[in-house]
Scaffold this active site. Sequence first.
Site, mmCIF file in Angstrom:
data_model
loop_
_atom_site.group_PDB
_atom_site.id
_atom_site.type_symbol
_atom_site.label_atom_id
_atom_site.label_comp_id
_atom_site.label_asym_id
_atom_site.label_seq_id
_atom_site.Cartn_x
_atom_site.Cartn_y
_atom_site.Cartn_z
ATOM 1 N N SER A 90 17.802 18.077 37.889
ATOM 2 C CA SER A 90 16.393 18.113 37.469
ATOM 3 C C SER A 90 15.561 19.121 38.263
ATOM 4 C CB SER A 90 15.748 16.719 37.578
ATOM 5 O OG SER A 90 16.225 15.884 36.558
ATOM 6 N N ASN A 129 25.612 20.162 33.286
ATOM 7 C CA ASN A 129 25.083 18.797 33.372
ATOM 8 C C ASN A 129 26.063 17.839 32.709
ATOM 9 O OD1 ASN A 129 21.950 19.129 34.191
ATOM 10 N ND2 ASN A 129 22.599 20.829 32.901
ATOM 11 N N TYR A 172 9.105 18.263 33.241
ATOM 12 C CA TYR A 172 8.631 16.905 33.023
ATOM 13 C C TYR A 172 7.108 16.729 33.009
ATOM 14 C CZ TYR A 172 13.512 16.025 34.126
ATOM 15 O OH TYR A 172 14.883 16.037 34.119
ATOM 16 N N GLU A 223 16.448 11.335 40.825
ATOM 17 C CA GLU A 223 16.188 11.385 39.385
ATOM 18 C C GLU A 223 16.088 9.990 38.757
ATOM 19 O OE1 GLU A 223 18.446 14.718 37.279
ATOM 20 O OE2 GLU A 223 19.535 14.537 39.167
ATOM 21 N N GLU A 264 24.415 26.393 35.771
ATOM 22 C CA GLU A 264 24.943 25.090 36.171
ATOM 23 C C GLU A 264 25.334 24.279 34.946
ATOM 24 O OE1 GLU A 264 21.642 21.955 37.110
ATOM 25 O OE2 GLU A 264 21.064 23.797 38.124
ATOM 26 N N ARG A 269 26.010 19.489 28.971
ATOM 27 C CA ARG A 269 25.130 20.623 28.688
ATOM 28 C C ARG A 269 25.366 21.718 29.717
ATOM 29 N NH1 ARG A 269 19.844 19.118 30.105
ATOM 30 N NH2 ARG A 269 19.661 20.908 31.512
ATOM 31 N N GLY A 321 19.642 14.559 30.165
ATOM 32 C CA GLY A 321 18.586 13.654 29.742
ATOM 33 C C GLY A 321 18.793 13.194 28.305
ATOM 34 N N ASP A 368 23.791 25.307 31.287
ATOM 35 C CA ASP A 368 22.572 26.122 31.405
ATOM 36 C C ASP A 368 22.929 27.525 31.871
ATOM 37 O OD1 ASP A 368 21.220 23.785 30.816
ATOM 38 O OD2 ASP A 368 20.776 23.315 32.910
#
Length: 311
Positions: free
Chosen positions: A155, A277, A221, A27, A275, A260, A281, A262
């Site tokens: 990612s 984070n 992305y 990443e 998951e 974060r 980002g 998800d």
Amino acid sequence: MQEKPSETQIIKQYGHVAVLMGGKAAEREISLKSGRAVCQALISKGVDAKAVDVKSLKDLQALSGKYDRVFVALHGRWGEDGVVQAILQDIGLPFTGSEMAACALGMDKLRCKWLWMGAGLPTPKFQWITPNHPIDYDNFDIPFPVMVKPSHEGSSIGISKANDIAQLKQSVIDAQKYDSEVLIEQWISGEEYTCGILDGMPLPMIKLQTSHDFYDYEAKYQSNDTQYLCPCGLNEETEKSIQAIALKAFNTVGLKDWGRVDFMVDEQGQAWLIEINTIPGMTDHSLVPMAAQQHGIEFSDLVLRILKTTL
């Protein structure tokens, strides 16, 4: 009565700030974008900040004596899994985000799921593969389709959907290019959401809509048709109940300051944790900044608020 320090006085307290970016994970390019955006935001607020591309222990040790604190904008292995955090703790540099143990758990999809299960939190059924725990394809009992993931990547790198045993075998081979530990997870039919956490507060949820089978690397992305809905469209009661699950998942792993979570919401309205984070980002188009803006926090103010946690 002592006066509350002004923002200018607080900014002076930060001293010289290193924004760590780049790293050496898959990443890396995403991290460089996050780091530049964070650094520009800090400078716009009057902070003495410098973007620093770090790839080694030597790079990290060189920070000592030059900087007063660190904003970590690294993604993926080495930068997000607790290694960098351990080194920063050892050299005595305050840094943003969670500490070593929580970062290591958050980056490890398999052990994070075991932890959530132990806390009674909802997460999809799964199997795992390690060098000492090979998969028995003849007795594979998760209904297809399934998601196949490297356990320690972010990612959506190395992730794929498998619709049958033949595809599963190939997906496992592809995932093992990134990690010796692979997670095979029950497919949840429904909608994908994410919930940012800031200073113990769940941010407004975001619904992710993509023409792809799931929110993969290209959808994140490269695709022009991925949509991010914030407000997310859920009624207030449902959103609050799911935010509570996200906050509990965050706290169970031992994370702090920001991150974060998800998850999927199935056709019956059940939320399933996917998951977490630990360093999401951080460009002005990223998900946590998007949710913060919906809450009334502009990108530069968000970055400054995260940095303030180091004081």
